[in-house]
Design a protein around this motif. Structure first.
Motif, mmCIF file in Angstrom:
data_model
loop_
_atom_site.group_PDB
_atom_site.id
_atom_site.type_symbol
_atom_site.label_atom_id
_atom_site.label_comp_id
_atom_site.label_asym_id
_atom_site.label_seq_id
_atom_site.Cartn_x
_atom_site.Cartn_y
_atom_site.Cartn_z
ATOM 1 N N MET A 32 0.840 -1.193 0.000
ATOM 2 C CA MET A 32 0.000 0.000 0.000
ATOM 3 C C MET A 32 0.877 1.245 0.000
ATOM 4 S SD MET A 32 -3.047 -0.951 2.701
ATOM 5 C CE MET A 32 -4.034 0.486 2.326
ATOM 6 N N GLY A 42 -6.265 -9.931 3.274
ATOM 7 C CA GLY A 42 -6.243 -8.475 3.267
ATOM 8 C C GLY A 42 -5.077 -7.925 4.056
ATOM 9 N N ILE A 43 -5.036 -6.600 4.170
ATOM 10 C CA ILE A 43 -3.959 -5.918 4.885
ATOM 11 C C ILE A 43 -4.445 -5.476 6.261
ATOM 12 C CG2 ILE A 43 -2.592 -3.788 4.950
ATOM 13 C CD1 ILE A 43 -2.079 -4.096 2.011
ATOM 14 N N SER A 44 -3.615 -5.705 7.249
ATOM 15 C CA SER A 44 -3.863 -5.165 8.583
ATOM 16 C C SER A 44 -2.641 -4.349 8.981
ATOM 17 C CB SER A 44 -4.144 -6.272 9.596
ATOM 18 O OG SER A 44 -3.125 -7.245 9.588
ATOM 19 N N PRO A 68 7.210 -6.493 1.833
ATOM 20 C CA PRO A 68 6.070 -7.348 2.176
ATOM 21 C C PRO A 68 6.521 -8.812 2.284
ATOM 22 C CG PRO A 68 5.492 -5.829 0.415
ATOM 23 C CD PRO A 68 6.988 -5.735 0.596
ATOM 24 N N PRO A 69 5.749 -9.639 2.993
ATOM 25 C CA PRO A 69 4.396 -9.361 3.479
ATOM 26 C C PRO A 69 4.318 -8.672 4.832
ATOM 27 C CG PRO A 69 4.898 -11.641 3.874
ATOM 28 C CD PRO A 69 6.080 -11.078 3.131
ATOM 29 N N VAL A 110 2.821 -3.451 9.459
ATOM 30 C CA VAL A 110 1.887 -3.795 8.390
ATOM 31 C C VAL A 110 2.059 -5.265 8.021
ATOM 32 C CG1 VAL A 110 1.016 -3.140 6.107
ATOM 33 C CG2 VAL A 110 2.250 -1.448 7.491
ATOM 34 N N HIS A 111 0.938 -5.980 7.840
ATOM 35 C CA HIS A 111 0.986 -7.373 7.406
ATOM 36 C C HIS A 111 -0.024 -7.576 6.281
ATOM 37 C CE1 HIS A 111 0.629 -11.949 8.355
ATOM 38 N NE2 HIS A 111 1.488 -11.709 7.382
ATOM 39 N N GLU A 112 0.481 -8.033 5.154
ATOM 40 C CA GLU A 112 -0.356 -8.299 3.984
ATOM 41 C C GLU A 112 -0.540 -9.803 3.829
ATOM 42 O OE1 GLU A 112 -0.629 -6.959 -0.702
ATOM 43 O OE2 GLU A 112 1.293 -6.822 0.339
ATOM 44 N N THR A 113 -1.800 -10.246 3.782
ATOM 45 C CA THR A 113 -2.114 -11.657 3.586
ATOM 46 C C THR A 113 -3.147 -11.782 2.471
ATOM 47 O OG1 THR A 113 -3.999 -11.725 5.112
ATOM 48 C CG2 THR A 113 -1.804 -12.049 6.070
#
Length: 195
Positions: free
Chosen positions: A1, A35-37, A151-152, A29-32
């Motif tokens: 993002m 979705g992103i959290s 990422p992730p 930040v964690h992208e899976t």
């Protein structure tokens, strides 16, 4: 993002306790695939390796478990405690097993996703502890050794730099004089700081 730009490598090359303070306000930040959290880090603890009886680098020395801490700063050191996964930022020079534990954060993006992973009835209870935040963000032991530069899982520039309070670390009563070191840092009067 685009709104969450990863911090550069030199950010992680500062003194461990300075890094622990600098991380306050930064975004984890964690992208899976779900979705992103993301959330603002509001509490950290510094661990100074061989000079710190509370640090894994002191107690376990160079083992398979702690190997990543002897490498370059800016990588994830994950470990389990009471069945919970905890995430640390490797710090210090190569060969010096230092790290910063991320203790708590304020969720800002993907809150619904976090609540699916860890249902609570009061939002501050969602991520106000090191095991709570990893469960809410979907972070597991698989993050071990991952670089925070991409990422992730990455750490992004802070939105706001809060006033920081310093005190003793939590849950290390069996570590002699190290239990009294003022190596815990948190955003003053923040509702998401662990109790």
């Amino acid at each position: 993002m685009d709104i969450y730009q990863p911090l550069p490598v030199d950010f992680y090359q500062q003194d461990t306790l300075e890094l622990a303070k600098s991380l306050i306000g930064c975004m984890l930040v964690h992208e899976t695939t779900a979705g992103i959290s993301a959330g603002a880090i509001v509490e950290t603890e510094g661990y100074l390796g061989a000079a710190d009886k509370a640090a894994h680098g002191f107690k376990y020395r160079h083992t398979k478990r702690t190997e990543v801490m002897f490498g370059a700063p800016g990588h994830a050191y994950t470990h389990t405690m009471h069945t919970h996964c905890l995430i640390n930022v490797v710090s210090g020079a190569i060969g010096e097993p230092e790290s910063v534990l991320i203790r708590a954060l304020e969720p800002l993006t993907g809150i619904d996703l976090m609540l699916q992973r860890r249902p609570v009835n009061k939002l501050p209870l969602l991520t106000n502890g090191p095991g709570k935040l990893t469960k809410a963000m979907g972070i597991s032991m698989a993050a071990y050794g991952h670089s925070f530069l991409q990422p992730p899982i990455w750490i992004a520039v802070p939105r706001v730099k809060p006033k920081i309070t310093t005190g003793k670390r939590i849950g290390i009563d069996g570590s002699g004089e190290a239990k009294d070191y003022p190596y815990r840092f948190w955003a003053a009067n923040h509702p998401f700081v662990s109790k």
